[in-house]
Design an enzyme around this catalytic site. Structure first.
Site, PDB file in Angstrom:
ATOM      1  CG  ASP A 148      -0.299  -0.055   2.531  1.00 33.77           C
ATOM      2  OD1 ASP A 148       0.031   1.016   3.073  1.00 33.77           O
ATOM      3  OD2 ASP A 148      -0.101  -1.166   3.054  1.00 33.77           O
TER       4      ASP A 148
ATOM      5  CG  ASP B 148      -5.742   4.330   7.113  1.00 32.28           C
ATOM      6  OD1 ASP B 148      -5.784   3.954   8.293  1.00 32.28           O
ATOM      7  OD2 ASP B 148      -4.738   4.853   6.595  1.00 32.28           O
TER       8      ASP B 148
ATOM      9  CD  GLU C 214      -3.529   4.745  10.542  1.00 35.36           C
ATOM     10  OE1 GLU C 214      -2.527   4.978  11.242  1.00 35.36           O
ATOM     11  OE2 GLU C 214      -3.478   4.344   9.365  1.00 35.36           O
TER      12      GLU C 214
END
Length: 231
Positions: free
Chosen positions: A28, A117, A119
């Protein structure tokens, strides 16, 4: 996705390799990686890539277009990801921004469903962005449902077990629909968040011979293509 580990941990596990070496390998990348030789990546047996497209409702990666086109031309299965900012705008607004700026999906066999994503907060000391666990679950659900409503696919959720446990109260609400992409820099995958019995992707190191982070798909190449098609 560079906010996950301390420098000490990153140095300790930089050479970590996953247990399943026969499964498709991936990477990624974001705007931090420039001038990628995608043919070299493909020739190193990398089969898939996730590319950062957006963040919040204020940022689109300047590298996204060239990275996505380069990966496509090299024959990689590719998808895009959105960096969540639950402290700025709603999940629905961010899902729409993602969809409008490269986050879509089609059942062509080479496009992975978009990934959320979510986090550690890289912009402050509060890892949960000042949002309560219940509010966080609602925000992720808002994003997920909006994305699904327009694509017919639920987004992949990228996270760590520690963050998910801390910031959603270890909610099991997403395991039935959302594929899990777990980040855990070690030689084994470790515990998963509640609701998921397995992970679809595993980010197992933040460095390697190829650009970006190192990932692995839980299955074989045929299953990866099936996943991309929506099967």
């Amino acid at each position: 996705m560079k906010y996950l580990a301390s420098v000490a941990l990153a140095l300790a596990v930089a050479q970590a390799t996953p247990v399943k070496r026969d499964a498709p390998q991936g990477i990624d990348v974001s705007s931090h990686q420039t001038g990628i030789d995608w043919n070299a990546v493909k020739n190193d047996d990398i089969e898939f890539v996730y590319i950062k497209a957006t963040e919040g409702t204020y940022y689109t990666s300047p590298q996204f277009g060239s990275q996505y086109t380069g990966a496509t031309n090299a024959g990689l299965i590719r998808g895009s990801y959105h960096f969540a900012r639950p402290d700025t705008t709603s999940g629905a607004d961010q899902a729409q921004y993602f969809l409008d700026n490269g986050g879509g999906w089609s059942a062509d066999g080479i496009t992975l469903p978009g990934a959320l994503d979510i986090e550690y907060n890289p912009y402050g000391s509060d890892k949960c962005y000042g949002v309560s666990a219940d509010e966080m679950v609602a925000w992720v659900m808002d994003f997920s449902n909006t994305y699904n409503g327009q694509t017919g696919r639920y987004p992949v959720i990228y996270t760590t077990t520690d963050w998910w446990t801390t910031c959603t109260g270890n909610s099991p609400a997403f395991g039935a629909n959302n594929p899990l992409w777990i980040a855990h820099f070690a030689s084994s995958i470790g515990d998963l968040p509640a609701g998921w019995d397995y992970t679809t992707f595993w980010q197992y190191a933040d460095s390697g011979p190829n650009p970006g982070d190192a990932d692995i798909f839980n299955g074989d190449s045929a299953n990866l293509q099936k996943f991309a098609r929506g099967g």
